[in-house]
Design a protein around this motif. Structure first.
Motif, PDB file in Angstrom:
ATOM      1  N   THR A   2     -47.477   9.528   6.747  1.00 33.34           N
ATOM      2  CA  THR A   2     -46.523   8.466   6.445  1.00 33.34           C
ATOM      3  C   THR A   2     -46.923   7.739   5.169  1.00 33.34           C
ATOM      4  O   THR A   2     -46.078   7.421   4.344  1.00 33.34           O
ATOM      5  N   LYS A   5     -45.887   9.734   2.100  1.00 36.23           N
ATOM      6  CA  LYS A   5     -44.447   9.640   1.846  1.00 36.23           C
ATOM      7  C   LYS A   5     -44.081   8.265   1.307  1.00 36.23           C
ATOM      8  O   LYS A   5     -43.255   8.141   0.422  1.00 36.23           O
ATOM      9  N   GLN A   6     -44.693   7.220   1.843  1.00 42.37           N
ATOM     10  CA  GLN A   6     -44.409   5.871   1.364  1.00 42.37           C
ATOM     11  C   GLN A   6     -44.860   5.719  -0.086  1.00 42.37           C
ATOM     12  O   GLN A   6     -44.158   5.122  -0.891  1.00 42.37           O
ATOM     13  N   THR A   8     -45.075   8.097  -2.309  1.00 35.77           N
ATOM     14  CA  THR A   8     -44.159   8.877  -3.129  1.00 35.77           C
ATOM     15  C   THR A   8     -42.860   8.110  -3.345  1.00 35.77           C
ATOM     16  O   THR A   8     -42.343   8.056  -4.455  1.00 35.77           O
ATOM     17  N   LYS A   9     -42.344   7.497  -2.299  1.00 36.34           N
ATOM     18  CA  LYS A   9     -41.116   6.706  -2.423  1.00 36.34           C
ATOM     19  C   LYS A   9     -41.346   5.498  -3.333  1.00 36.34           C
ATOM     20  O   LYS A   9     -40.495   5.166  -4.160  1.00 36.34           O
ATOM     21  N   PHE A  10     -42.484   4.853  -3.164  1.00 34.86           N
ATOM     22  CA  PHE A  10     -42.804   3.691  -3.994  1.00 34.86           C
ATOM     23  C   PHE A  10     -42.928   4.102  -5.465  1.00 34.86           C
ATOM     24  O   PHE A  10     -42.397   3.445  -6.350  1.00 34.86           O
ATOM     25  N   THR A  12     -41.576   6.699  -6.908  1.00 33.37           N
ATOM     26  CA  THR A  12     -40.239   7.046  -7.385  1.00 33.37           C
ATOM     27  C   THR A  12     -39.449   5.782  -7.726  1.00 33.37           C
ATOM     28  O   THR A  12     -38.785   5.718  -8.764  1.00 33.37           O
ATOM     29  N   LEU A  13     -39.550   4.781  -6.873  1.00 38.46           N
ATOM     30  CA  LEU A  13     -38.866   3.515  -7.126  1.00 38.46           C
ATOM     31  C   LEU A  13     -39.365   2.876  -8.424  1.00 38.46           C
ATOM     32  O   LEU A  13     -38.573   2.435  -9.258  1.00 38.46           O
ATOM     33  N   GLU A 130     -46.795  13.421 -10.799  1.00 38.30           N
ATOM     34  CA  GLU A 130     -45.782  13.985  -9.888  1.00 38.30           C
ATOM     35  C   GLU A 130     -46.125  15.402  -9.504  1.00 38.30           C
ATOM     36  O   GLU A 130     -46.648  16.168 -10.241  1.00 38.30           O
TER      37      GLU A 130
END
Length: 130
Positions: A2, A5-6, A8-10, A12-13, A130
């Motif tokens: 988790t 993934k968090q 990676t999302k952060f 990306t944001l 990335e």
């Protein structure tokens, strides 16, 4: 899992925020140079009344191309590496602007150029991981 993934999302944001900030800044600068009369623009940026109009228009076009290139390739996933090359171009543009102002003894106005360089370098660093 988790946390990865968090992160990676952060990441990306953050990359999209940086891309949008760069695009907005370059669009603003480019449009200002294109649509504002030189005498009014000279009150904000005194150098514009002291350079050939071709330089002013040229920098406006390069600004707008940078704004498009930093966002659209990644957004539409069509040759997304072009956004990275655009980022290198933005670094070159900001370095050129800094040199231009320093040569003209306008060193006190390079802060925003340095800020945009830092944003671009952070963006490139995030893309590299990335």
């Amino acid at each position: 899992m988790t946390t990865f993934k968090q992160n990676t999302k952060f990441k990306t944001l953050i990359t999209w925020i940086l891309q949008i900030l760069l695009a907005a800044s370059l669009t603003y600068g480019g449009l200002m140079k294109l649509v504002t009369p030189v005498d009014q623009l000279a009150q904000i940026w005194p150098w514009v009344s002291q350079v050939p109009s071709q330089l002013l228009w040229g920098t406006a076009i390069v600004d707008l191309l940078g704004a498009v290139g930093i966002v659209l390739p990644k957004l539409f996933q069509i040759k997304p590496q072009l956004s990275r090359w655009t980022a290198y171009g933005i670094l070159g543009l900001m370095l050129s602007a800094i040199i231009f102002h320093v040569v003209r003894d306008e060193g006190k106005v390079i802060g925003f150029n340095i800020f945009l360089m830092i944003l671009t370098l952070i963006l490139l660093k995030l893309w590299k991981s990335e």
